[in-house]
Design an enzyme around this catalytic site. Structure first.
Site, PDB file in Angstrom:
ATOM      1  N   GLY A  89      68.765  47.513  64.924  1.00 27.19           N
ATOM      2  CA  GLY A  89      69.142  47.997  63.602  1.00 27.19           C
ATOM      3  C   GLY A  89      69.604  46.830  62.757  1.00 27.19           C
TER       4      GLY A  89
ATOM      5  CB  CYS B 278      68.348  44.019  69.122  1.00 28.38           C
ATOM      6  SG  CYS B 278      68.862  42.822  67.902  1.00 28.38           S
ATOM      7  CE1 TYR B 279      74.422  48.004  64.726  1.00 28.99           C
ATOM      8  CE2 TYR B 279      73.702  49.953  65.919  1.00 28.99           C
ATOM      9  CZ  TYR B 279      74.574  49.345  65.026  1.00 28.99           C
ATOM     10  OH  TYR B 279      75.584  50.076  64.459  1.00 28.99           O
TER      11      TYR B 279
ATOM     12  CG  HIS C 211      63.493  42.929  68.979  1.00 32.40           C
ATOM     13  ND1 HIS C 211      63.848  44.201  68.602  1.00 32.40           N
ATOM     14  CD2 HIS C 211      64.326  42.094  68.313  1.00 32.40           C
ATOM     15  CE1 HIS C 211      64.835  44.159  67.734  1.00 32.40           C
ATOM     16  NE2 HIS C 211      65.154  42.883  67.541  1.00 32.40           N
TER      17      HIS C 211
ATOM     18  CD  GLU D 208      61.296  46.216  70.179  1.00 31.62           C
ATOM     19  OE1 GLU D 208      61.709  45.881  71.314  1.00 31.62           O
ATOM     20  OE2 GLU D 208      62.029  46.217  69.174  1.00 31.62           O
TER      21      GLU D 208
ATOM     22  CG  ASP E 193      45.926  61.413  59.013  1.00 33.97           C
ATOM     23  OD1 ASP E 193      45.364  60.672  59.849  1.00 33.97           O
ATOM     24  OD2 ASP E 193      46.864  61.041  58.303  1.00 33.97           O
TER      25      ASP E 193
ATOM     26  CE  LYS F 208      45.485  56.957  59.542  1.00 32.23           C
ATOM     27  NZ  LYS F 208      45.500  58.027  58.537  1.00 32.23           N
TER      28      LYS F 208
END
Ligand code: XMP
Length: 510
Positions: A53, A80-81, A167, A169, A225, A366
């Protein structure tokens, strides 16, 4: 199927964490950081991840989760945060760092027994933080550190609480997926049981159960979509689904006919095509303001859709192509005081109609929707098409929209797309299109003085549409575009190339 819940503290990477977890085969959902422990418990997750964050945990008013989440008996990974939160809430010590660390660091590994199993010594990790954990909370051991952050990885294996300062990710953290997979599988004991195949099966069954013998209507926009939504529902209930595709007169050259053909013949959808271009053009007459154009188009669309739906007789369900980012972005993340961005799919719901909503893509990102489309038989070319704004060419014909200006724009736009494809650029660009300006310029053609319209060519690169760069096209390519447009499109005598980034410009001109 046990899922992982990600508590969102506002990091730009929160959605990325959710996607990486799904890539590993574990279903994940994002919930606001303020979700109560009892709500989380009700969802019966198999693990919790606390996202990063932008704030400092030491600041007043820093977003904090319900402290009872640490009493649920669930494995927790703080990123992290998220790590700093654990430091603060579980009685360690966090200090604001005099220097913000941003970029690569090398991870020193002290213990590979659990979270860091298989992680190489000196493996690059991606840092982006100000605060620093100075003292691990009681019960935790330090298993990894970097030059700047001595306590970069902390573990309490008994309670199954873990924290990483970097991080995992992001792609720059080379062993990041290994760390996430250690957490999900070895530590939390989850199974890799989420896949698009299982998603289709589950959804088809759910839709069948819900819809029963009733009927469903679905508006197609020409985009990915809404089409994938229709195909999924079609697989479940067949021709009890009717699709409505409205020609608003603002589509690209030959697009309506081409799409109708594709929907009907290749994908075998039952579909009502409505030519409403006159209605739209009439409603837009004399209107130059972009926002008014958008509002009018939205309103007319609802009117027409409503009329068509009534004509179908008794229809109980309305299908919408809402996808997961729409769901997440419509709800407040930073507490009740922040503005809520509302999402309106296909211009908002027809109000007078009492439909029940079916939104089978609500859980998907997506890229997952695209893969699902491929599995359901949509061709790659359609799936990988550039985004096209809902109000279509109306926001690319600057000023008043007339039939004549739309004709000019359609021809110019078609040439831009043809040349972009021919040059092998289509996939490398986010969007490629023409804009028609509401001014005339003087030119000379043959021996004649001309006084005609100006076309702008816009080619942009982007990863998410939030920021964009103009494409540095070759002079030869630009020359070909300009020659073709001026020669082939009646009413145009000048072509200019847009070299504005976003920000400060936007991708569209209106
Ligand atoms: P801007 O122009 O804001 O565009 O940089 C960012 C992305 O959004 C698309 N866009 C729209 N899409 N309705 C839509 O469905 C709209 O009114 C609209 N305006 C912009 C634009 O094409 C780009 O991909």
């Amino acid at each position: 199927m046990l899922k992982t819940l990600i508590l969102d503290f506002g990091s730009q990477y929160t959605q990325l964490i959710a996607r990486k977890v799904r890539e590993l085969g574990v279903y994940s959902e994002i919930v606001p950081f303020s979700a109560s422990a009892s709500r989380i418990k009700k969802e019966e997750p198999g693990a919790l991840i606390l996202s990063g964050g932008p704030q400092s945990v030491t600041a007043r008013g820093a977003p904090l989760p319900d402290p009872n989440i640490f009493g649920l008996g669930l494995p927790v990974l703080g990123i992290c945060y998220g790590l700093q939160l654990m430091g603060r809430m579980l009685r360690g010590r966090v200090a604001p760092s005099p220097k913000r660390e941003y970029g690569f660091a090398r991870l020193g590994v002290l213990d590979r027994g659990s979270l860091l199993r298989g992680v190489r010594a000196g493996s690059p990790v991606w840092m982006s933080h100000g605060d620093k954990l100075e003292e691990a909370p009681p019960g935790f051991q330090v298993t990894g550190g970097t030059e700047n952050a001595r306590l970069a990885v902390i573990e309490d294996r008994g309670r199954r609480f873990f924290g990483v300062q970097f991080h995992p990710e992001v792609i720059h953290t080379r062993d990041g997926m290994k760390i996430l997979s250690n957490f999900l599988f070895r530590i939390a004991g989850l199974k890799a049981d989420w896949s698009l195949g299982s998603f289709i099966e589950r959804q088809v069954e759910d839709i069948r159960r819900r819809v029963g013998k009733e009927r469903v209507v679905c508006g197609l926009s020409g985009g990915v979509d809404s089409l994938v939504t229709a195909l999924l529902i079609h697989r479940a209930v067949g021709d009890r689904l009717t699709c409505v595709f409205v020609d608003n007169g603002l589509l690209r050259k030959d697009e309506f006919g081409r799409l109708m053909d594709r929907f009907r013949r290749k994908l075998r959808l039952k579909i009502v095509g409505v030519d409403a271009s006159d209605r739209f053009l009439r409603a837009l007459r004399g209107v130059a303001s972009p926002e008014r154009k958008r509002k009018i188009i939205g309103r007319v669309f609802i009117d027409i859709f409503e009329r068509e739906a009534r004509r179908l007789g008794r229809v109980r369900f309305l299908a919408q192509g809402t996808i997961y980012p729409d769901v997440i972005e419509s709800r407040p993340v930073r507490g009740p005081s922040s503005t809520i961005k509302s999402h309106h799919n296909v211009g908002g719901l027809p109000r007078g109609l009492r439909f029940e909503l079916v939104e089978p893509l609500r859980e998907l990102f997506k890229d997952e929707v695209r893969s699902l489309g491929l599995r359901l038989g949509v061709d790659r070319e359609f799936i990988l098409q550039h985004p096209f704004p809902g109000p279509g060419l109306a926001v690319r014909t600057l000023g008043e929209v007339t039939r004549e200006s739309l004709e000019i724009l359609r021809e110019a736009d078609d040439i831009v797309l043809q040349e972009v494809r021919r040059a092998g650029l289509y996939r490398r660009l986010w969007q490629a299109f023409a804009v028609l300006l509401p001014v005339r310029s003087v030119g000379v053609m043959g021996d004649q003085r001309t006084y005609q319209r100006v076309v702008v060519v816009r080619l942009v690169r982007s990863t998410d549409g939030m920021t964009a760069d103009w494409h540095p096209a070759s002079p030869a390519f630009l020359a070909r575009l300009s020659t073709r447009i001026v020669n082939e499109v009646a009413g145009v005598n000048r072509v200019v190339y847009d070299i504005t980034t976003k920000p400060p410009g936007t991708i569209e001109w209106e």
